[in-house]
Design a protein around this motif. Structure first.
Motif, PDB file in Angstrom:
ATOM      1  N   VAL A 190     -42.648 -35.319  16.772  1.00 31.45           N
ATOM      2  CA  VAL A 190     -43.714 -33.931  16.479  1.00 31.45           C
ATOM      3  C   VAL A 190     -44.444 -33.151  15.164  1.00 31.45           C
ATOM      4  CG1 VAL A 190     -44.477 -31.915  17.525  1.00 31.45           C
ATOM      5  CG2 VAL A 190     -42.870 -33.338  18.723  1.00 31.45           C
TER       6      VAL A 190
ATOM      7  N   ILE B  67     -47.317 -36.534  24.471  1.00 27.57           N
ATOM      8  CA  ILE B  67     -46.837 -37.690  23.869  1.00 27.57           C
ATOM      9  C   ILE B  67     -46.107 -38.867  25.797  1.00 27.57           C
ATOM     10  CG2 ILE B  67     -44.572 -38.487  23.208  1.00 27.57           C
ATOM     11  CD1 ILE B  67     -45.404 -35.864  20.852  1.00 27.57           C
TER      12      ILE B  67
ATOM     13  N   MET C  12     -37.284 -35.648  18.486  1.00 30.66           N
ATOM     14  CA  MET C  12     -38.562 -35.901  18.435  1.00 30.66           C
ATOM     15  C   MET C  12     -39.072 -34.018  17.876  1.00 30.66           C
ATOM     16  SD  MET C  12     -39.410 -37.788  20.733  1.00 30.66           S
ATOM     17  CE  MET C  12     -41.085 -37.065  21.326  1.00 30.66           C
ATOM     18  N   GLU C  13     -38.271 -33.498  16.921  1.00 31.82           N
ATOM     19  CA  GLU C  13     -38.414 -32.914  16.399  1.00 31.82           C
ATOM     20  C   GLU C  13     -39.226 -33.586  15.033  1.00 31.82           C
ATOM     21  OE1 GLU C  13     -36.007 -29.321  15.461  1.00 31.82           O
ATOM     22  OE2 GLU C  13     -34.958 -30.495  16.192  1.00 31.82           O
TER      23      GLU C  13
ATOM     24  N   ILE D 276     -44.845 -28.945  24.771  1.00 31.73           N
ATOM     25  CA  ILE D 276     -46.209 -29.333  24.181  1.00 31.73           C
ATOM     26  C   ILE D 276     -47.265 -30.538  25.609  1.00 31.73           C
ATOM     27  CG2 ILE D 276     -47.182 -31.349  22.328  1.00 31.73           C
ATOM     28  CD1 ILE D 276     -44.411 -30.134  20.884  1.00 31.73           C
ATOM     29  N   ASN D 277     -46.406 -31.195  26.046  1.00 28.41           N
ATOM     30  CA  ASN D 277     -47.567 -32.054  26.943  1.00 28.41           C
ATOM     31  C   ASN D 277     -48.368 -31.051  28.037  1.00 28.41           C
ATOM     32  OD1 ASN D 277     -46.383 -34.471  25.829  1.00 28.41           O
ATOM     33  ND2 ASN D 277     -45.735 -35.253  27.104  1.00 28.41           N
TER      34      ASN D 277
ATOM     35  N   ILE E 286     -40.305 -32.748  24.648  1.00 28.87           N
ATOM     36  CA  ILE E 286     -41.899 -32.152  23.965  1.00 28.87           C
ATOM     37  C   ILE E 286     -42.685 -31.648  25.756  1.00 28.87           C
ATOM     38  CG2 ILE E 286     -41.653 -34.209  22.731  1.00 28.87           C
ATOM     39  CD1 ILE E 286     -42.507 -35.969  25.320  1.00 28.87           C
TER      40      ILE E 286
ATOM     41  N   LEU F 120     -38.710 -27.809  17.050  1.00 30.17           N
ATOM     42  CA  LEU F 120     -39.964 -27.510  18.105  1.00 30.17           C
ATOM     43  C   LEU F 120     -39.436 -26.918  19.363  1.00 30.17           C
ATOM     44  CD1 LEU F 120     -41.980 -29.455  19.344  1.00 30.17           C
ATOM     45  CD2 LEU F 120     -39.480 -30.566  20.090  1.00 30.17           C
ATOM     46  N   THR F 121     -38.559 -26.362  19.635  1.00 27.98           N
ATOM     47  CA  THR F 121     -37.817 -25.662  20.636  1.00 27.98           C
ATOM     48  C   THR F 121     -37.518 -24.050  20.275  1.00 27.98           C
ATOM     49  OG1 THR F 121     -35.485 -26.120  21.741  1.00 27.98           O
ATOM     50  CG2 THR F 121     -38.083 -26.962  22.278  1.00 27.98           C
TER      51      THR F 121
ATOM     52  N   GLU G 223     -35.101 -36.679  25.529  1.00 30.37           N
ATOM     53  CA  GLU G 223     -36.442 -36.402  24.275  1.00 30.37           C
ATOM     54  C   GLU G 223     -37.394 -36.348  25.323  1.00 30.37           C
ATOM     55  OE1 GLU G 223     -34.348 -40.182  22.854  1.00 30.37           O
ATOM     56  OE2 GLU G 223     -34.167 -38.635  25.295  1.00 30.37           O
ATOM     57  N   GLU G 224     -37.823 -35.856  26.615  1.00 32.96           N
ATOM     58  CA  GLU G 224     -38.690 -35.875  27.302  1.00 32.96           C
ATOM     59  C   GLU G 224     -38.944 -34.235  27.269  1.00 32.96           C
ATOM     60  OE1 GLU G 224     -38.746 -38.046  30.691  1.00 32.96           O
ATOM     61  OE2 GLU G 224     -39.882 -39.336  29.777  1.00 32.96           O
TER      62      GLU G 224
END
Length: 425
Positions: A343, A88, A339-340, A71-72, A68, A308-309, A64-65
């Motif tokens: 976000v 996040i 996580m998708e 994004i972070n 994101i 997401l990625t 999960e980390e």
């Protein structure tokens, strides 16, 4: 009197000056409402870190980390009420593979840690108690990886949104796999009296006769049963060629070993939930995993990509191996897809207001690494799955061959498996 008037005048002037200072301080600022300072979006994740379901929880929160991470690095997600981006932060609470502990973990995340959103995964033992806590405290909650029929039994839901497959798809996958072998079409069922066991028993009773199969069902029994002799004798007397177990890994290991010891070796041994991971197969020992069949939720060879990625399933699998040195597992895709969903909802909501965030989750409509996610009026996004078989591997000690993909043709079949599909004998 003179001194009193002067004091009163001085006080009045001070009040006027303070008002002016406050008004000037506000000049040039945005119209964003003043909120208490917040440094991050806090997501609570209930996960079986320990206990018999720990293999399901492996990879959290690393996966999960990683999802994101970019994004972070850019500051996070813009949240309008704070007028800025917030990164996040994920906080993980161990369910200990126990429904009561899962509920306690969820309540702590909500009441003590003050999370903005809840996440949970890995069987109804984890998901259902967390969903109940989310409903009780009226907090948005995203769940995956629990039989949807068992999850629906805890509804209706207002705050929880779930993505996974239903038992009818699971049973179809097993029937599709069994159709590929010459058998007497007699099925022996090992299913405990938990939500998963009851759901698969009911559906198999309905679907098996429609596909020309007969079912030998000894009935429900408690999890953690240690002696399967009565069931084994019933299967032997009925001359079953196929056995299907819906159990947690240690319970299946006990049942399968006793079957071998007592001379019951069916042409096909299938196990739902129990042998999803290479570690579960290795733990059986003595090559007892060779030829066993199971459902496959997600695979590195899937054609889906992350919203997401942009990673393909293969790239996601490689990322995990590079990160951990370990073999990719079936739950990896759903961890990432969670996580998708999170976000995507946060970006559209631009808010941590619970009602706004809930509405954003409700209108989710994205293609993820596990497939399309769009919730229906029951807050469920039904996903699909394929069938696989464990074989001795070349890259890893145990590898999964995809042998049935009727439900999800985007996942290619393993050509080697189709040429010579070994039985469990």
């Amino acid at each position: 009197m003179i001194h009193f008037k002067m004091a009163k005048l001085t006080t009045t002037l001070l009040i006027i000056m303070m008002v002016v200072v406050v008004m000037l301080a506000g000049c040039g600022k945005s119209d964003v409402p003043v909120k208490a300072q917040k440094d991050y979006i806090l997501i609570g994740r209930v996960n079986p870190v320990t206990g018999p379901l720990a293999s399901f929880g492996t990879g959290t929160p690393q996966i999960e980390e990683k999802a994101i991470e970019a994004i972070n690095k850019e500051g996070g997600i813009y949240i309008a009420e704070y007028g800025k981006k917030l990164p996040i932060k994920i906080i993980v609470a161990d369910s200990e593979s126990n429904p009561t502990k899962a509920a306690e973990a969820a309540n702590k995340l909500i009441l003590q840690d003050k999370v903005d959103l809840l996440m949970a995964a890995h069987t109804p033992d984890t998901v259902n108690p967390v969903a109940a806590a989310a409903e009780r405290h009226k907090i948005p909650c995203i769940t995956v990886d629990a039989l949807s029929d068992a999850w629906l039994s805890g509804g209706p839901y207002t705050w929880n949104y779930h993505a996974f497959w239903k038992v009818h798809s699971l049973v179809d996958v097993y029937l599709d796999m069994w159709d590929q072998l010459s058998t007497n079409k007699k099925i022996g069922l090992i299913a405990p009296n938990d939500p998963d066991g009851m759901a698969i028993a009911d559906m198999l009773k309905k679907k098996a006769p429609e596909r020309g199969y007969s079912l030998v069902d000894p009935g429900r029994f408690p999890p953690n049963t240690k002696d399967y002799t009565a069931m084994i004798n019933q299967f032997k007397q009925a001359d079953v060629d196929i056995v299907l177990a819906m159990q947690i890994p240690p319970d299946f290991a006990t049942a399968w070993k006793q079957m071998k010891q007592q001379g019951l070796v069916p042409k096909v041994m299938s196990a739902a939930k129990a042998i999803l991971f290479p570690a579960d197969i290795a733990a059986l020992g003595d090559d007892l995993g060779e030829g066993l069949t199971t459902e496959v939720w997600w695979s590195p060879v899937s054609g889906n990509k992350s919203s997401l990625t942009g990673q393909t399933s293969l790239e996601l699998a490689k990322m995990w191996t590079d990160l951990s040195g370990r073999q990719p597992m079936a739950t990896l895709g759903y961890k990432h897809a969670s996580m998708e969903i999170v976000v995507d909802a946060l970006k559209r909501a631009q808010s941590l207001d619970r009602n706004k965030l809930r509405e954003a989750i409700k209108s989710t409509n994205i293609d993820t690494v596990v497939g399309h996610i769009q919730y229906n009026d029951q807050n469920l996004a039904e996903t699909l799955l394929v069938g696989g078989q464990w074989v001795k591997g070349k890259t890893w000690p145990w590898e999964m061959n995809i042998i049935s993909n009727k439900k999800m043709p985007i996942v290619p079949l393993s050509a080697e498996a189709m040429k010579d599909m070994p039985s469990s004998r």
